[in-house]
Design a protein around this motif. Structure first.
Motif, PDB file in Angstrom:
ATOM      1  N   SER A 203      53.623 -20.641  88.829  1.00  0.00           N
ATOM      2  CA  SER A 203      53.522 -19.422  89.223  1.00  0.00           C
ATOM      3  C   SER A 203      52.252 -18.831  88.580  1.00  0.00           C
ATOM      4  O   SER A 203      51.318 -18.046  89.209  1.00  0.00           O
ATOM      5  N   GLU A 204      51.817 -19.337  87.203  1.00  0.00           N
ATOM      6  CA  GLU A 204      50.455 -19.105  86.804  1.00  0.00           C
ATOM      7  C   GLU A 204      49.452 -19.423  87.481  1.00  0.00           C
ATOM      8  O   GLU A 204      48.402 -18.869  87.718  1.00  0.00           O
ATOM      9  N   ALA A 205      49.745 -20.816  87.989  1.00  0.00           N
ATOM     10  CA  ALA A 205      48.401 -21.405  88.916  1.00  0.00           C
ATOM     11  C   ALA A 205      48.406 -20.495  90.190  1.00  0.00           C
ATOM     12  O   ALA A 205      47.151 -20.280  90.753  1.00  0.00           O
ATOM     13  N   ASP A 206      49.301 -20.064  90.754  1.00  0.00           N
ATOM     14  CA  ASP A 206      49.339 -19.387  91.915  1.00  0.00           C
ATOM     15  C   ASP A 206      48.578 -18.183  91.804  1.00  0.00           C
ATOM     16  O   ASP A 206      47.760 -17.625  92.452  1.00  0.00           O
ATOM     17  N   ARG A 207      48.918 -17.352  90.548  1.00  0.00           N
ATOM     18  CA  ARG A 207      48.150 -16.203  90.323  1.00  0.00           C
ATOM     19  C   ARG A 207      46.920 -16.343  90.025  1.00  0.00           C
ATOM     20  O   ARG A 207      45.942 -15.742  90.319  1.00  0.00           O
ATOM     21  N   ASN A 208      46.502 -17.517  89.285  1.00  0.00           N
ATOM     22  CA  ASN A 208      45.048 -17.917  88.893  1.00  0.00           C
ATOM     23  C   ASN A 208      44.431 -18.268  90.247  1.00  0.00           C
ATOM     24  O   ASN A 208      43.116 -17.564  90.452  1.00  0.00           O
ATOM     25  N   ALA A 210      44.965 -16.947  93.292  1.00  0.00           N
ATOM     26  CA  ALA A 210      44.865 -15.823  94.007  1.00  0.00           C
ATOM     27  C   ALA A 210      43.793 -14.916  93.261  1.00  0.00           C
ATOM     28  O   ALA A 210      42.826 -14.307  94.201  1.00  0.00           O
ATOM     29  N   ARG A 211      43.673 -15.035  91.923  1.00  0.00           N
ATOM     30  CA  ARG A 211      42.454 -14.099  91.372  1.00  0.00           C
ATOM     31  C   ARG A 211      41.215 -14.904  91.930  1.00  0.00           C
ATOM     32  O   ARG A 211      40.126 -14.182  92.040  1.00  0.00           O
ATOM     33  N   LEU A 212      41.213 -16.069  91.739  1.00  0.00           N
ATOM     34  CA  LEU A 212      39.802 -16.755  92.264  1.00  0.00           C
ATOM     35  C   LEU A 212      39.586 -16.550  93.563  1.00  0.00           C
ATOM     36  O   LEU A 212      38.312 -16.493  94.020  1.00  0.00           O
ATOM     37  N   GLU A 213      40.487 -16.571  94.573  1.00  0.00           N
ATOM     38  CA  GLU A 213      40.134 -16.430  95.842  1.00  0.00           C
ATOM     39  C   GLU A 213      39.773 -15.034  96.026  1.00  0.00           C
ATOM     40  O   GLU A 213      38.857 -14.678  96.948  1.00  0.00           O
ATOM     41  N   GLU A 214      40.350 -14.023  95.363  1.00  0.00           N
ATOM     42  CA  GLU A 214      39.681 -12.669  95.587  1.00  0.00           C
ATOM     43  C   GLU A 214      38.061 -12.572  94.949  1.00  0.00           C
ATOM     44  O   GLU A 214      37.356 -12.131  95.515  1.00  0.00           O
ATOM     45  N   LYS A 215      38.012 -13.348  93.965  1.00  0.00           N
ATOM     46  CA  LYS A 215      36.713 -13.275  93.279  1.00  0.00           C
ATOM     47  C   LYS A 215      35.777 -14.160  94.526  1.00  0.00           C
ATOM     48  O   LYS A 215      34.453 -13.653  94.513  1.00  0.00           O
ATOM     49  N   LEU A 216      36.213 -15.166  95.146  1.00  0.00           N
ATOM     50  CA  LEU A 216      35.169 -15.785  95.844  1.00  0.00           C
ATOM     51  C   LEU A 216      34.950 -14.904  97.193  1.00  0.00           C
ATOM     52  O   LEU A 216      34.041 -15.182  97.713  1.00  0.00           O
ATOM     53  N   ALA A 217      36.011 -14.229  97.547  1.00  0.00           N
ATOM     54  CA  ALA A 217      35.878 -13.228  98.750  1.00  0.00           C
ATOM     55  C   ALA A 217      34.750 -12.273  98.536  1.00  0.00           C
ATOM     56  O   ALA A 217      33.931 -12.076  99.113  1.00  0.00           O
ATOM     57  N   LYS A 218      34.979 -11.634  97.255  1.00  0.00           N
ATOM     58  CA  LYS A 218      33.752 -10.732  96.785  1.00  0.00           C
ATOM     59  C   LYS A 218      32.594 -11.392  96.754  1.00  0.00           C
ATOM     60  O   LYS A 218      31.439 -10.727  97.017  1.00  0.00           O
ATOM     61  N   ALA A 219      32.498 -12.642  96.044  1.00  0.00           N
ATOM     62  CA  ALA A 219      31.178 -13.272  95.927  1.00  0.00           C
ATOM     63  C   ALA A 219      30.482 -13.817  97.296  1.00  0.00           C
ATOM     64  O   ALA A 219      29.220 -13.233  97.695  1.00  0.00           O
TER      65      ALA A 219
END
Length: 283
Positions: A203-208, A210-219
């Motif tokens: 679950s923590e890996a999935d959350r992490n 998802a956070r990185l995917e969001e950051k990647l999209a913004k970058a």
């Protein structure tokens, strides 16, 4: 009141010990008067319950002690397994359950017209806790025929029997689990704990992720905007360079024209000087 003939003592006690303490004596005497022989004598000898014992009897009739007994079994298994984390968790659950059941007992008592004092409520909590941690006490409490409250551990069978009107069921035997059973249960608990840990890690890996995917999209969005800006600036630079080249060419042309104009002006000045010289009279 219906004729009590043929009722045994437990049945009579079941009917009486759910009544508010203020109504107990008159109801007991009426039932004893309706009975015959030894049963009448036994009913007449039934003691009035304490307010705390009556409140616990209400809980039993309300079906509210079932969860407490189930938690008792879980506590025993955790003790057998020497499972400290599980014991700590069950301890918290026990305290919460005892407090919740005590509040329910207070509500039932108030609905029946007999509010509980703080001291009586504490007795209720002690008795509920006894039902959780002591099998013999639980068997007595779950009859719903308590005369007085009981405590966990330290009470002799005779004391427990004295706290109950009528017969007292024996505490169910809980044989010690075989070593193989303990080993299997411990292995199962270890596997369950490992599975829970793995689930938490996933679950923590999935959350992490998802956070990185969001950051990647913004970058990526920012990079795209910057590249668009670069393209705009390059186009603007090319235009400015063209304008600068045109300006340089214009400057060069004007400089040539300026040079020609100055040369012509000088020539004109010299011609004027000569013309003025010709006009001057000879000496």
């Amino acid at each position: 009141m219906a004729d009590a003939a043929g009722e045994d003592l437990d049945a009579a006690a079941d009917a009486l010990y759910g009544l508010p303490p203020a109504e107990f004596t008159a109801a007991r005497n009426d039932r004893a008067a309706s009975a015959t022989g030894a049963l009448a004598t036994q009913i007449k000898a039934l003691r009035k319950p304490s307010v705390a014992a009556w409140a616990v009897n209400l809980l039993v009739r309300d079906g509210q002690l079932t969860d407490a007994v189930e938690l008792s079994q879980a506590l025993h298994e955790a003790q057998d397994d020497l499972d400290a984390p599980e014991l700590a968790k069950l301890g918290r659950q026990r305290r919460a359950l005892v407090a919740g059941l005590a509040r329910r007992a207070a509500a039932l008592a108030e609905e029946a017209g007999t509010p509980l004092s703080r001291a009586v409520l504490e007795e209720v909590e002690v008795t509920i806790n006894a039902a959780i941690v002591d099998a013999a006490a639980a068997a007595a409490i779950l009859t719903g025929r308590l005369v007085r409250t009981v405590q966990a551990d330290g009470m002799e069978p005779a004391e427990i029997a004295d706290a109950v009107a009528g017969s007292v069921p024996g505490a169910p035997d809980r044989p010690a689990p075989a070593r193989d059973d303990l080993a299997a249960r411990r292995a199962r608990k270890a596997a369950e704990a490992a599975a829970r840990d793995a689930d938490r890690a996933a679950s923590e890996a999935d959350r992490n992720a998802a956070r990185l995917e969001e950051k990647l999209a913004k970058a990526r969005e920012r990079a795209d905007l910057l590249h668009e800006r670069v393209d705009d600036l390059r186009a603007e630079l090319a235009r400015i360079e063209r304008d600068a080249d045109a300006a340089d060419e214009k400057v060069a042309n004007l400089e040539d024209e300026h040079t020609d104009a100055r040369d012509r002006a000088k020539a004109a000045a010299r011609a004027a000087d000569r013309a003025r010289g010709a006009l001057e009279p000879a000496e």
